[in-house]
Motif scaffolding. Sequence first.
Motif, mmCIF file in Angstrom:
data_model
loop_
_atom_site.group_PDB
_atom_site.id
_atom_site.type_symbol
_atom_site.label_atom_id
_atom_site.label_comp_id
_atom_site.label_asym_id
_atom_site.label_seq_id
_atom_site.Cartn_x
_atom_site.Cartn_y
_atom_site.Cartn_z
ATOM 1 N N CYS B 57 -6.843 -10.798 11.403
ATOM 2 C CA CYS B 57 -7.756 -11.806 10.864
ATOM 3 C C CYS B 57 -7.840 -11.651 9.364
ATOM 4 O O CYS B 57 -8.613 -12.325 8.714
ATOM 5 C CB CYS B 57 -9.142 -11.660 11.481
ATOM 6 N N ASN B 58 -7.111 -10.725 8.811
ATOM 7 C CA ASN B 58 -7.043 -10.462 7.369
ATOM 8 C C ASN B 58 -8.044 -9.420 6.884
ATOM 9 O O ASN B 58 -7.894 -8.899 5.794
ATOM 10 C CB ASN B 58 -7.202 -11.756 6.552
ATOM 11 N N ALA B 59 -9.055 -9.107 7.678
ATOM 12 C CA ALA B 59 -10.014 -8.104 7.209
ATOM 13 C C ALA B 59 -9.337 -6.736 7.149
ATOM 14 O O ALA B 59 -9.581 -5.946 6.232
ATOM 15 C CB ALA B 59 -11.237 -8.061 8.104
ATOM 16 N N GLU B 61 -6.259 -6.174 6.400
ATOM 17 C CA GLU B 61 -5.466 -6.182 5.153
ATOM 18 C C GLU B 61 -6.352 -5.910 3.948
ATOM 19 O O GLU B 61 -5.980 -5.209 3.036
ATOM 20 C CB GLU B 61 -4.830 -7.560 4.907
ATOM 21 N N LEU B 62 -7.534 -6.542 3.963
ATOM 22 C CA LEU B 62 -8.404 -6.389 2.798
ATOM 23 C C LEU B 62 -8.796 -4.928 2.617
ATOM 24 O O LEU B 62 -8.886 -4.432 1.499
ATOM 25 C CB LEU B 62 -9.644 -7.264 2.948
ATOM 26 N N GLU B 63 -9.027 -4.236 3.719
ATOM 27 C CA GLU B 63 -9.402 -2.825 3.609
ATOM 28 C C GLU B 63 -8.217 -1.985 3.155
ATOM 29 O O GLU B 63 -8.382 -1.022 2.414
ATOM 30 C CB GLU B 63 -9.962 -2.310 4.939
ATOM 31 N N ILE B 64 -7.020 -2.349 3.605
ATOM 32 C CA ILE B 64 -5.835 -1.620 3.141
ATOM 33 C C ILE B 64 -5.643 -1.880 1.645
ATOM 34 O O ILE B 64 -5.358 -0.981 0.861
ATOM 35 C CB ILE B 64 -4.594 -2.041 3.951
ATOM 36 N N ASN B 65 -5.842 -3.131 1.268
ATOM 37 C CA ASN B 65 -5.754 -3.498 -0.139
ATOM 38 C C ASN B 65 -6.732 -2.707 -0.996
ATOM 39 O O ASN B 65 -6.418 -2.315 -2.115
ATOM 40 C CB ASN B 65 -6.094 -4.987 -0.292
ATOM 41 N N ALA B 66 -7.918 -2.492 -0.433
ATOM 42 C CA ALA B 66 -8.958 -1.793 -1.199
ATOM 43 C C ALA B 66 -8.507 -0.381 -1.577
ATOM 44 O O ALA B 66 -8.965 0.179 -2.569
ATOM 45 C CB ALA B 66 -10.256 -1.745 -0.397
ATOM 46 N N PRO B 155 -12.904 -4.076 10.839
ATOM 47 C CA PRO B 155 -11.721 -3.265 10.515
ATOM 48 C C PRO B 155 -12.122 -1.812 10.253
ATOM 49 O O PRO B 155 -13.292 -1.533 9.999
ATOM 50 C CB PRO B 155 -11.255 -3.903 9.204
ATOM 51 N N PRO B 158 -11.992 1.806 4.439
ATOM 52 C CA PRO B 158 -10.947 2.405 3.609
ATOM 53 C C PRO B 158 -10.936 3.929 3.685
ATOM 54 O O PRO B 158 -9.864 4.537 3.726
ATOM 55 C CB PRO B 158 -11.298 1.947 2.196
#
Lengths: 528, 174
Positions: B57-59, B61-66, B155, B158
Amino acid sequence: MDERRLLIDEIKREFPEDVLSTDISTSGDVYLTIRKESLPRIANFLHEVKYKTPLLSMFGTDERELDGTYKIYSVFQIPRRPIFIILKAPLNDGKLDFPSITPLMYSGSLFEREMKDMFGFVPVGNPDTRHMVLHENFPEGIHPLRKDFPYKSALNKAKGLYSLHTIEGEGMFEIPVGPVHAGIIEPGHFRFSVAGEPITNLEIRLYYKHKGIEKLMETLDIHEGCRVAERVSGDSTVGHAVAYCQALEKASGTETPVLAKYNRVIAMELERLYNHIADIGGISTDVAFLFGAAHAGILREKVVNLNEELTGSRFLRGFITPGGVTRDLFRAKDTITSTLQGTKEGIDKLAEILLASASFLDRVKTTGILGRKTAEDLAVTGPPARAAGIDLDIRRDAPYEAYGEVQFKVPIYKDGDVFSRLCVRIDEAFESISIIEQVLDKKADGPLKTEIRTLEPYRYALGCVEGWRGPIMYWIMSGPENRLYRCKIKDPSFCNWSGLSYAVLGNIVPDFPLCNKSFNLSYAGNDL
Amino acid sequence: MQRLILSLLKNRIATKNLEDLDIRKDCMEVVNKTSIDISRKLFGSSLHIREVDAGSCNACELEINALNNPIYDIERFGIHFVASPRHADLLLVTGPVSRNMEMALKKTYDATPKPKIVVAVGDCARDGGIFENSYAIVGGVDKVIPVDVRIKGCPPRPQELLYTLLYIMGKIRS
Ligand code: SF4
């Protein structure tokens, strides 16, 4: 209600033969049942002749259990008025074809292709007959949203064909990118046709993440739907959940308590804030201005951590619930105010540095222009539309929750380039902080939640909120035993993706990531 | 070394109270012990990661991005996200694998040189999560490629992602 009556009368006068029945729902939405043959004409009348209003959504339903027909719903909003008009066209002669609205309204094309895959409707006259949602691995003849197709179907693997458009000529070549990209982002396929550096065509192929969410909704209880809505698009958790709850509350005639309304506004604005900050950082990254990216990274993290402190989830999950909210953010008023004070100063400084850097401005100005006319034709909404001079914002035009009680500006820019989209986001971030501060100054107590009474079967309603990407729309219809019968989800990305493919034309390939980031669209919300 | 890293984790990560850091003890689960041993020998001081979103759902990814932001600043541990699977030691895979991503995921896996580690991130990647049994998904990541480690959460935060990666590298052993 008078305005709505006048509107109905006018459409009836214009199309006396075609309007079969009319109805104004308790929440004030105007439903017009029309003959399917007249769909293109009436839709175009609303879109082009009368209101210049974008097509918000168009979707099918399988109501054979009720009255033996499939139906097509097309949703419009009267610009700057809290009035939604929904055209309802039954396919009642047992045939699945209907006249395509695409030749008159280009924005209908994607919706029609979606219905073609999901229901097997045939849009006669739509020039694009390719599959969209169902990729080559799906067997032919599958239509997941028909009621006789079970959610848990185990399907065979097929090997179909899909052809992308090709542009031919001397010196033309193609660059395929994706579905797995170079960065940490979602999957999608981009096919660039270029002659030298400038992009002459970009075809975007999506639906790699199609998970069958709308079908999943149909297996759920009305209360469970909220949890799934939160997981449609991770960064729009609150936006989707509120839109879902709003539809549910309208359908069941539930009034949420004042305190819940205030809390929802705070959550929606926190979500807008952290995402806009992330985008400011993303745009900096894509012009290789790493200082800006790092600074925005820290600011975003602070807001996201605040979210966690307030609700236990960095994405505010589990906070919105049908009928209200689960916690009272007013209790943490001081924490919120002091964090946001720091955030405001941070964005202020960052914006000052970015907007004073000649090398930064050189990259973002006149890059990726999406003009107003193109944006209107494609039904683009949200920040990319506001950056192109289209003055629409659901929060102001059809105030929901407590937006009617706060003051805020809707930033409008004219140029439609990356710079304008950046400015819209910077301005909106400040407005979000101000909205939260205004709400926190209000006095509110009482319950956080109203219990939703059972929902009678086959009630329907529309929920529409301005998410940070633009209007998020949910249309739900209840079924027997408190279940969902149909749930149509529309994320603003659905139409805005086409906007991106036009904005990049004539730009050089290395500027694509920058253009893409300035739109920052959701793949998950589009693919469902 | 381990104590140093734990204190780094605690002090640099932006939670208000140190106790709040609470990395859940069961946030991850090792499926294949042998590959962890190999990884600790080979990738103990440098780990290159390719991230693959197979339908999230992209969440996640956002945490990996963080992890790349200055607060978690993952590169200081010798961990680097790379643009191609051909440069990767480890695949971080999110999402229930959708039918439409199945082939792309397989191809990415095949393009990653051996030895390679696969980490399934999030409840969806584990077994399909809330999308389990959908007509449009294949299931958890292990339905398509062999998984070595799973991280729970929806998710996962981080710090939990970071903790797991450092564990895989052998920088944290408990
Ligand atoms: S585990 Fe949760 S956060 Fe991750 S992809 Fe699935 S729904 Fe999204």
